[in-house]
Design an enzyme around this catalytic site. Structure first.
Site, PDB file in Angstrom:
ATOM      1  N   GLU A   1     122.627 -71.759  13.817  1.00 37.38           N
ATOM      2  CA  GLU A   1     122.562 -72.476  12.549  1.00 37.38           C
ATOM      3  C   GLU A   1     121.208 -72.319  11.872  1.00 37.38           C
ATOM      4  O   GLU A   1     121.131 -72.133  10.657  1.00 37.38           O
ATOM      5  CB  GLU A   1     122.856 -73.979  12.759  1.00 37.38           C
ATOM      6  CG  GLU A   1     123.232 -74.721  11.480  1.00 37.38           C
ATOM      7  CD  GLU A   1     122.041 -75.229  10.664  1.00 37.38           C
ATOM      8  OE1 GLU A   1     122.230 -75.545   9.482  1.00 37.38           O
ATOM      9  OE2 GLU A   1     120.916 -75.313  11.215  1.00 37.38           O
TER      10      GLU A   1
ATOM     11  N   ASP B   1     121.083 -74.592  18.708  1.00 40.77           N
ATOM     12  CA  ASP B   1     119.821 -73.860  18.565  1.00 40.77           C
ATOM     13  C   ASP B   1     118.835 -74.730  17.795  1.00 40.77           C
ATOM     14  O   ASP B   1     119.222 -75.742  17.194  1.00 40.77           O
ATOM     15  CB  ASP B   1     120.039 -72.521  17.835  1.00 40.77           C
ATOM     16  CG  ASP B   1     120.546 -72.709  16.406  1.00 40.77           C
ATOM     17  OD1 ASP B   1     121.437 -73.573  16.205  1.00 40.77           O
ATOM     18  OD2 ASP B   1     120.084 -72.006  15.495  1.00 40.77           O
TER      19      ASP B   1
HETATM   20 ZN   LIG Z   1     120.529 -78.853  11.792  1.00 44.63          ZN
HETATM   21 ZN   LIG Z   2     117.753 -77.486  11.045  1.00 40.80          ZN
END
Ligand SMILES: [Zn+2]
Ligand SMILES: [Zn+2]
Ligand SMILES: [Zn+2]
Ligand SMILES: [Zn+2]
Lengths: 476, 476
Positions: free
Chosen positions: A167, A100
């Site tokens: 993340e 992501d």
């Molecule tokens: Zn990263």
């Molecule tokens: Zn990042």
């Protein structure tokens, strides 16, 4: 053992194909923080799953449940747990990355379309959202597998991959998955070391290995006074004003030189050991580097090691802002009724939210008492995470050092970073093995900013570096 | 001389008609601060012009030019300059008021539609935007003229009116008009005293006359550091943080007890004269009143006179907020690049922006120097106004005192207010005559808040009060 020459040659010969692979990935706007982009995060998972399978990996797509975002309940993107090789005579390495990205709009200041990879032939930059954070490094691993498959080369280690799609939005769901996959017969069984490529060189010149990250403890100090906002004409010098109390408290937390004033907090810092300062002196870094990075001559010290230690091995306390006070342009004459000061402390060994919280809370309570105010005080810890530090003399680091020397003809800088990558700590604690941060990109890549880039040479040499690291691990 | 009994009787007999007049005025949403309501401000000017003409006044509608609001250039509402009577044997009194109002939306918390006057028969409240600020008082004068016209009574004084439609938005254009109408043969020629009814009783029980207002000096202190916002993980304890510097400076301006720490500022306050504290002791006010008004037990002192003097005859310094820092909900780990602290000082005699500014600026500069920061400091004065104080022994006040005793059977409290009504000072300085603030409403009317109200009795007795005041002036 360095990587075989045909691997290195394959990477050079197929550089354009690797860049095309990155272009395909950048074109999928897999922004995890915006519900309206969620379908693209899934699209990216499917793309990556296909790439992994095409180069011979077995992939398990693990759903992580649901979340509420922008008022709607939506599915979390899956984690991809992939593996290739199962030879009991070989070491087993786990590679982590995320597919992501941060949001990006052309209007944020981009010179080009953020979700189209632009190759600047003059500067050698590959410009686009996710190029360096973290699609480039993730595809580096795929490039390596492709080379071995095409060349009919055996991999020097057994590989496992954990790629997530959340993340940039707090890795929601991942901690539980990691913990559930630890143990006999589970996915992470047999992992002997971990390599994470999701950070950056300290500068633009010298590769580094990163063995430490600071933790954090984030506080919200609320002072509540009148039942509603007051007019300063009618009530100035009539009542205790919450802003005055809050500003007094906030002023007693840290000096303009960065020293934390909360008793006991700095005492918990692990003392400097012999030769440690010299390690910071030796890093390829300068006051000019920090001042170029921030765009102003405002370094806290003229001594390089002092500045680096401030970032890497000392705690910092930053005052982020105030909620509830007047914050717009102009000149409003308000006495705000309820104000919340936000600050956080970056933690280093041996500090933890558990040993810092009580110090912070009791200090603020006692300072508030000294003010003699009739207002009300509330202190909250909004979130926290422990610092992480690995043993940089472990074979995992030795292998990465040899690989760096082989590819870059340079000893890597051994660094610690000021920020947090919480999954690092989860892996280290859950699997109980050494974790290495082995970055691909440079310090000026602008990961979360506009015009994010990865230098062509960092992508290509970085692919060689990660591959060579596996060979060095395999021969230890 | 008290007002003739037939005037008092007329007001009682026609109370419902007066309330209907107020209802018509409230129904026109003459919000001056929103360009989309500007047509209603003009509508209100036309309504008021008609009312004045119907009761025998000559009205001059004076255009005040244009302004830019919400990005569009629009006409300023006109000032209405009206007069009735021109007898050289009579005193000439100028009455000021404003026909514009603060914004109001039902969703702000109103129990009723803000632009429909609701008569609560149980409490006697007339609820609606502008009821007390300032349509009720303005219509009070019209009611008086109506009574005299209908009764065939001669007015005891010559009257001039200055009604504006921009008071809630900085009285734009009015200062120039006032200055241009001063002098031989001009509109304000011959005015011997001024009466402004646009403020409130100190409490809900005792009428007051107000003879002083605090001034203001509003400051913006900007600290600029890095070229852009930084991440506190990457840069905490590496650079001088603008927020840390600013919070330190803001903490050195005022104590939690309200004492101003800028050297020299409090020295300029006119010393207490013999018997002055006793005057505050004598006012009908209590600590409970202030704590009820703010909704919390947070008065700076348990001594009533101390609290009242803090509001009326001492300067106050309020910290309003910070522009450029994190101000939303949540936990952002930003080091803001440029932050501007907003604070203001309410001024009392003998303070002026001119003698306070240099003290503030040099103190902040010297405190900033002490911080040893490499960031940059900029101090600006955003706006300022001098305090105003009238002679409360002037015949204008004597007349108002007698009128209050006649209508309310009470000696009025002699008060000073903490806020500013800038036009008061402009009138006092431009015309060189005594100005009296003679309020109609009570301290809990909620002028700029939701559920703004004027008590029926304050509207009706207030109309009698203003009329009786004119008779007392006429017989001095
Ligand atoms: Zn990263
Ligand atoms: Zn990042
Ligand atoms: Zn008003
Ligand atoms: Zn008002």
């Amino acid at each position: 053992m360095p990587a075989p020459p045909q691997f290195i040659k394959y990477v050079d010969d197929n550089a354009n194909g690797f860049i095309q692979r990155l272009a395909k990935a950048v074109q999928i706007p897999s922004v995890s923080g915006d519900a309206s982009y969620r379908k693209h995060v899934f699209e990216m998972a499917t793309f990556l799953e296909g790439e992994l399978q095409a180069v011979g990996a077995q992939v398990k797509r693990v759903p992580l449940g649901k979340q509420v975002l922008d008022g709607q309940e939506i599915d979390l993107p899956p984690a991809l747990l992939a593996s290739i090789g199962n030879d009991p005579k070989k070491k087993t390495i786990l590679c982590y990355g995320h597919y992501d990205v941060q949001p990006a709009l052309k209007s944020d200041g981009w010179d080009t379309e953020p979700f189209q990879l632009v190759v600047n032939e003059k500067t050698g930059q590959l410009i686009g959202r996710g190029s360096t954070d973290d699609k480039g490094p993730v595809l580096g691993w795929i490039n390596i597998l492709e080379a071995h498959k095409k060349l009919g080369l055996e991999l020097p280690v057994n590989l496992k991959f954990c790629f997530e799609g959340m993340e940039e939005s707090g890795s929601e769901g991942l901690d539980d998955l990691i913990k559930s996959e630890v143990g006999k017969g589970k996915f992470f069984d047999g992992v002997e070391a971990i390599c994470i490529s999701d950070n950056y060189w300290l500068n633009t010149r010298t590769p580094c290995l990163t063995y430490g990250l600071r933790g954090i403890s984030y506080y919200n100090v609320t002072i509540r006074g009148p039942a509603k906002d007051l007019h300063s004409g009618a009530f100035g010098r009539t009542v205790h004003e919450p802003m005055t109390d809050l500003i007094h408290i906030m002023s007693r937390l840290v000096t303009p030189q960065g020293k934390i004033l909360i008793p006991g907090v700095e005492d918990l810092v692990a003392p400097l050991v012999t030769g440690e300062k010299e390690r910071y002196d030796a890093l390829d870094y300068s006051i000019q580097d920090v001042e170029a990075a921030v765009g102003a001559p405002i370094a806290l010290s003229d001594d390089k090691a002092t500045v680096l230690m401030g970032r890497m091995r000392e705690p910092s306390l930053s005052l982020h802002g105030i909620e509830g006070a007047f914050s717009a342009a102009g000149a409003k004459t308000v006495i705000p009724a309820k104000v919340s000061g936000k600050f956080s402390i970056r933690l280093v060994p041996n500090q933890t939210p558990d040993n810092i919280d009580p110090l912070v809370i009791s200090y603020i309570q006692s300072e508030f008492k000294k003010l003699g105010s009739k207002n009300t005080l509330i202190i909250e810890n909004l979130h926290g995470g422990k610092p992480w530090m690995a043993d940089p003399t472990h074979w995992n680091y030795v292998a990465a050092t040899k690989a760096t020397e082989a590819i870059y003809n340079k000893k890597p800088d051994l660094t610690r970073e000021g920020g947090s990558i919480p999954v690092t700590l989860t892996f280290a604690e859950s699997l109980g093995v050494n974790v290495l941060l082995l970055p691909m990109g440079r310090g000026d890549d602008g990961a979360h900013s506009f015009n994010e880039k990865l230098d062509r040479s960092n992508y290509i040499e970085g692919t060689k570096l990660l591959g060579t690291y596996l060979y060095e691990v395999g021969s230890i």
